[in-house]
Design an enzyme around this catalytic site. Sequence first.
Site, PDB file in Angstrom:
ATOM      1  N   THR A 100       0.827  -1.208   0.000  1.00 26.87           N
ATOM      2  CA  THR A 100       0.000   0.000   0.000  1.00 26.87           C
ATOM      3  C   THR A 100       0.865   1.263   0.000  1.00 26.87           C
ATOM      4  O   THR A 100       1.996   1.238   0.510  1.00 26.87           O
ATOM      5  CB  THR A 100      -0.911   0.016   1.255  1.00 26.87           C
ATOM      6  OG1 THR A 100      -1.416   1.329   1.466  1.00 26.87           O
ATOM      7  CG2 THR A 100      -0.152  -0.383   2.513  1.00 26.87           C
ATOM      8  N   ASP A 101       0.315   2.344  -0.515  1.00 26.19           N
ATOM      9  CA  ASP A 101       1.046   3.623  -0.478  1.00 26.19           C
ATOM     10  C   ASP A 101       1.209   4.138   0.951  1.00 26.19           C
ATOM     11  O   ASP A 101       2.023   5.010   1.214  1.00 26.19           O
ATOM     12  CB  ASP A 101       0.342   4.678  -1.348  1.00 26.19           C
ATOM     13  CG  ASP A 101      -1.074   5.029  -0.903  1.00 26.19           C
ATOM     14  OD1 ASP A 101      -1.594   4.379   0.027  1.00 26.19           O
ATOM     15  OD2 ASP A 101      -1.671   5.952  -1.489  1.00 26.19           O
ATOM     16  N   GLU A 102       0.433   3.561   1.895  1.00 26.77           N
ATOM     17  CA  GLU A 102       0.491   4.070   3.273  1.00 26.77           C
ATOM     18  C   GLU A 102       1.850   3.806   3.922  1.00 26.77           C
ATOM     19  O   GLU A 102       2.187   4.419   4.932  1.00 26.77           O
ATOM     20  CB  GLU A 102      -0.654   3.481   4.110  1.00 26.77           C
ATOM     21  CG  GLU A 102      -2.002   3.797   3.488  1.00 26.77           C
ATOM     22  CD  GLU A 102      -3.193   3.602   4.408  1.00 26.77           C
ATOM     23  OE1 GLU A 102      -3.041   3.680   5.628  1.00 26.77           O
ATOM     24  OE2 GLU A 102      -4.295   3.376   3.868  1.00 26.77           O
ATOM     25  N   TYR A 133      -1.248  -0.288  11.223  1.00 24.85           N
ATOM     26  CA  TYR A 133      -1.512  -0.971   9.943  1.00 24.85           C
ATOM     27  C   TYR A 133      -0.368  -0.744   8.968  1.00 24.85           C
ATOM     28  O   TYR A 133       0.197  -1.698   8.419  1.00 24.85           O
ATOM     29  CB  TYR A 133      -2.830  -0.468   9.342  1.00 24.85           C
ATOM     30  CG  TYR A 133      -2.984  -0.788   7.861  1.00 24.85           C
ATOM     31  CD1 TYR A 133      -3.113  -2.108   7.427  1.00 24.85           C
ATOM     32  CD2 TYR A 133      -2.990   0.228   6.892  1.00 24.85           C
ATOM     33  CE1 TYR A 133      -3.228  -2.405   6.071  1.00 24.85           C
ATOM     34  CE2 TYR A 133      -3.112  -0.055   5.549  1.00 24.85           C
ATOM     35  CZ  TYR A 133      -3.237  -1.378   5.142  1.00 24.85           C
ATOM     36  OH  TYR A 133      -3.349  -1.666   3.798  1.00 24.85           O
ATOM     37  N   LYS A 166       2.424  -3.351   7.207  1.00 26.88           N
ATOM     38  CA  LYS A 166       2.594  -3.543   5.755  1.00 26.88           C
ATOM     39  C   LYS A 166       4.037  -3.232   5.338  1.00 26.88           C
ATOM     40  O   LYS A 166       4.623  -3.939   4.510  1.00 26.88           O
ATOM     41  CB  LYS A 166       1.613  -2.658   4.972  1.00 26.88           C
ATOM     42  CG  LYS A 166       0.143  -3.010   5.143  1.00 26.88           C
ATOM     43  CD  LYS A 166      -0.228  -4.389   4.623  1.00 26.88           C
ATOM     44  CE  LYS A 166      -0.183  -4.483   3.114  1.00 26.88           C
ATOM     45  NZ  LYS A 166      -0.639  -5.838   2.662  1.00 26.88           N
TER      46      LYS A 166
HETATM   47  P1  NAD Z   1     -10.058  -6.820   3.114  1.00 29.25           P
HETATM   48  O1  NAD Z   1      -9.932  -6.520   4.567  1.00 29.25           O
HETATM   49  O2  NAD Z   1     -11.318  -6.499   2.394  1.00 29.25           O
HETATM   50  O3  NAD Z   1      -9.768  -8.379   2.853  1.00 29.25           O
HETATM   51  C1  NAD Z   1      -8.758  -9.080   3.523  1.00 29.25           C
HETATM   52  C2  NAD Z   1      -9.006 -10.567   3.286  1.00 29.25           C
HETATM   53  O4  NAD Z   1      -7.927 -11.285   3.926  1.00 29.25           O
HETATM   54  C3  NAD Z   1     -10.298 -11.085   3.900  1.00 29.25           C
HETATM   55  O5  NAD Z   1     -10.950 -11.945   2.990  1.00 29.25           O
HETATM   56  C4  NAD Z   1      -9.843 -11.860   5.130  1.00 29.25           C
HETATM   57  O6  NAD Z   1     -10.703 -12.943   5.472  1.00 29.25           O
HETATM   58  C5  NAD Z   1      -8.483 -12.362   4.680  1.00 29.25           C
HETATM   59  N1  NAD Z   1      -7.578 -12.628   5.800  1.00 29.25           N
HETATM   60  C6  NAD Z   1      -7.322 -11.833   6.866  1.00 29.25           C
HETATM   61  N2  NAD Z   1      -6.451 -12.441   7.694  1.00 29.25           N
HETATM   62  C7  NAD Z   1      -6.139 -13.633   7.120  1.00 29.25           C
HETATM   63  C8  NAD Z   1      -5.267 -14.693   7.482  1.00 29.25           C
HETATM   64  N3  NAD Z   1      -4.557 -14.652   8.617  1.00 29.25           N
HETATM   65  N4  NAD Z   1      -5.167 -15.768   6.662  1.00 29.25           N
HETATM   66  C9  NAD Z   1      -5.896 -15.822   5.518  1.00 29.25           C
HETATM   67  N5  NAD Z   1      -6.745 -14.851   5.122  1.00 29.25           N
HETATM   68  C10 NAD Z   1      -6.860 -13.761   5.930  1.00 29.25           C
HETATM   69  O7  NAD Z   1      -8.812  -6.089   2.451  1.00 29.25           O
HETATM   70  P2  NAD Z   1      -8.685  -5.399   1.021  1.00 29.25           P
HETATM   71  O8  NAD Z   1      -9.144  -4.006   1.113  1.00 29.25           O
HETATM   72  O9  NAD Z   1      -9.251  -6.294  -0.006  1.00 29.25           O
HETATM   73  O10 NAD Z   1      -7.092  -5.365   0.869  1.00 29.25           O
HETATM   74  C11 NAD Z   1      -6.394  -6.471   0.321  1.00 29.25           C
HETATM   75  C12 NAD Z   1      -4.906  -6.180   0.336  1.00 29.25           C
HETATM   76  O11 NAD Z   1      -4.640  -4.997  -0.413  1.00 29.25           O
HETATM   77  C13 NAD Z   1      -4.337  -5.928   1.727  1.00 29.25           C
HETATM   78  O12 NAD Z   1      -3.072  -6.538   1.802  1.00 29.25           O
HETATM   79  C14 NAD Z   1      -4.217  -4.415   1.814  1.00 29.25           C
HETATM   80  O13 NAD Z   1      -3.161  -4.037   2.669  1.00 29.25           O
HETATM   81  C15 NAD Z   1      -3.901  -4.064   0.365  1.00 29.25           C
HETATM   82  N6  NAD Z   1      -4.343  -2.724  -0.085  1.00 29.25           N
HETATM   83  C16 NAD Z   1      -5.627  -2.306   0.132  1.00 29.25           C
HETATM   84  C17 NAD Z   1      -6.033  -1.063  -0.339  1.00 29.25           C
HETATM   85  C18 NAD Z   1      -7.447  -0.581  -0.157  1.00 29.25           C
HETATM   86  O14 NAD Z   1      -7.749   0.574  -0.484  1.00 29.25           O
HETATM   87  N7  NAD Z   1      -8.380  -1.403   0.318  1.00 29.25           N
HETATM   88  C19 NAD Z   1      -5.119  -0.241  -1.003  1.00 29.25           C
HETATM   89  C20 NAD Z   1      -3.801  -0.705  -1.220  1.00 29.25           C
HETATM   90  C21 NAD Z   1      -3.435  -1.955  -0.748  1.00 29.25           C
HETATM   91  P1  TYD Z   2     -10.461   4.484   4.895  1.00 30.20           P
HETATM   92  O1  TYD Z   2     -11.477   4.082   3.888  1.00 30.20           O
HETATM   93  O2  TYD Z   2     -10.523   3.895   6.262  1.00 30.20           O
HETATM   94  O3  TYD Z   2      -9.027   4.245   4.220  1.00 30.20           O
HETATM   95  P2  TYD Z   2      -7.536   4.682   4.732  1.00 30.20           P
HETATM   96  O4  TYD Z   2      -7.606   5.080   6.158  1.00 30.20           O
HETATM   97  O5  TYD Z   2      -6.767   3.425   4.549  1.00 30.20           O
HETATM   98  O6  TYD Z   2      -7.117   5.797   3.819  1.00 30.20           O
HETATM   99  O7  TYD Z   2     -10.533   6.058   5.056  1.00 30.20           O
HETATM  100  C1  TYD Z   2     -10.350   6.924   3.956  1.00 30.20           C
HETATM  101  C2  TYD Z   2     -10.343   8.327   4.492  1.00 30.20           C
HETATM  102  O8  TYD Z   2     -11.652   8.642   4.989  1.00 30.20           O
HETATM  103  C3  TYD Z   2      -9.402   8.516   5.676  1.00 30.20           C
HETATM  104  O9  TYD Z   2      -8.793   9.808   5.568  1.00 30.20           O
HETATM  105  C4  TYD Z   2     -10.308   8.453   6.882  1.00 30.20           C
HETATM  106  C5  TYD Z   2     -11.617   9.019   6.357  1.00 30.20           C
HETATM  107  N1  TYD Z   2     -12.861   8.494   6.998  1.00 30.20           N
HETATM  108  C6  TYD Z   2     -13.821   9.374   7.488  1.00 30.20           C
HETATM  109  O10 TYD Z   2     -13.656  10.611   7.450  1.00 30.20           O
HETATM  110  N2  TYD Z   2     -14.960   8.848   8.037  1.00 30.20           N
HETATM  111  C7  TYD Z   2     -15.165   7.506   8.126  1.00 30.20           C
HETATM  112  O11 TYD Z   2     -16.221   7.074   8.669  1.00 30.20           O
HETATM  113  C8  TYD Z   2     -14.171   6.605   7.597  1.00 30.20           C
HETATM  114  C9  TYD Z   2     -14.367   5.124   7.655  1.00 30.20           C
HETATM  115  C10 TYD Z   2     -13.032   7.157   7.032  1.00 30.20           C
END
Ligand code: NAD
Ligand code: TYD
Length: 349
Positions: free
Chosen positions: A139-141, A164, A168
Amino acid sequence: MKNVLVTGGAGFIGSNFVHYMLENSDALIVNLDALTYAGNLENLEDVRDHKNYRFVKGDIRDKALVEQIFADYDIDTVVNFAAESHVDRSIVEPEIFLTTNVIGTQVLLDAAKRHWNLAPDDKYSREYKEGVRYLQVSTDEVYGALGKTGMFTETTPLSPNSPYSVSKASADMLVRAYNNTFGLPVVITRCSNNYGPYQFPEKLIPLMINNCMNDKQLPVYGDGMQIRDWLHVKDHCSAIATVLEKGRIGEVYNIGGNNEKANVNIVKLIISTMGKSEDLITYVKDRPGHDRRYAIDNTKITTELGWAPSYTFEKGIAETIEWFMNHRDWMNKIISGDYLNYYNKMYEQ
Ligand code: NAD
Ligand code: TYD
């Protein structure tokens, strides 16, 4: 790429990626997912019986199970999505973030190293074993927060701010070390915030859509002027497939679509698209240590690998709102907790 282990494939991005791969490749997709609160097999109901799809319920930290999967399916490619992914939860309960995101990654790396029989001197020759690859979805975070200007490039120093993002970044460092020490053929992708179908409604966009549908207050943290760089999940999936196919081993690729938006402006856009009132907006206490701004410089993946996003934000958000409106049942099962029973219903035999 014949036998691909996708971990976390029942989550938001993972389930979109499973769909993407079944539509765009002939590979066997083995989905290993622990089905935590974020895993929802209903996301994959339509492919449950697909000839190229297998589901294994289990934990990436379970060494014996992971080894077994590598042996049973002769895994040649790993795409590791499995993670605890919500920043707010990591502030309340950091430990699970470290065990899943860091130790879980190490278990997968070890299994790949063993199964792919890497010679100890691979790292010196830099002639990587052909036909195998480990991709870490990061992630970019991990880069921390930006001020008003600048963008994250692949050489921006890591400076994660939340439990978090620390977990990562730690996983990324392990992936890098397995490449350097053991010659494991790895690539790392670092994407900006995703949105789209199947996103769990604890994240900003689905939470706001759901609250709008139910005329509930819309909780905006702090002043709402934090900036995120939004990418449609399908564009993230196509970028990962591109990096799997063409990315150079040992490299990091940032993924983003040049789409910076302040949180409150996203909320206002959702309100106007759904025909609701801005009176629903409620400013609430800010997230501790809240990163102010993220922005991805995608020059490397666009110029070196020829990837480009296909969605404009306007099109993507309109489609996403429509998707959630048409999938109220999916949402209601999550809100009621009913989705957690799906596995028992469908797989108990
Ligand atoms: P999510 O929370 O929706 O899904 C995570 C999945 O992993 C779930 O299905 C969960 O059951 C499974 N999981 C959790 N712990 C586990 C374990 N110990 N063993 C096996 N499975 C397990 O997450 P997401 O938003 O789909 O993100 C997926 C990946 O992409 C993550 O690694 C996250 O860091 C990365 N990512 C997410 C975003 C975003 O905006 N959501 C952006 C950049 C990177
Ligand atoms: P989020 O979807 O949790 O992603 P991330 O924290 O990984 O960027 O949040 C996106 C942005 O929205 C973040 O700046 C936090 C903000 N946010 C709110 O203002 N209200 C909310 O209820 C949530 C869930 C997030």
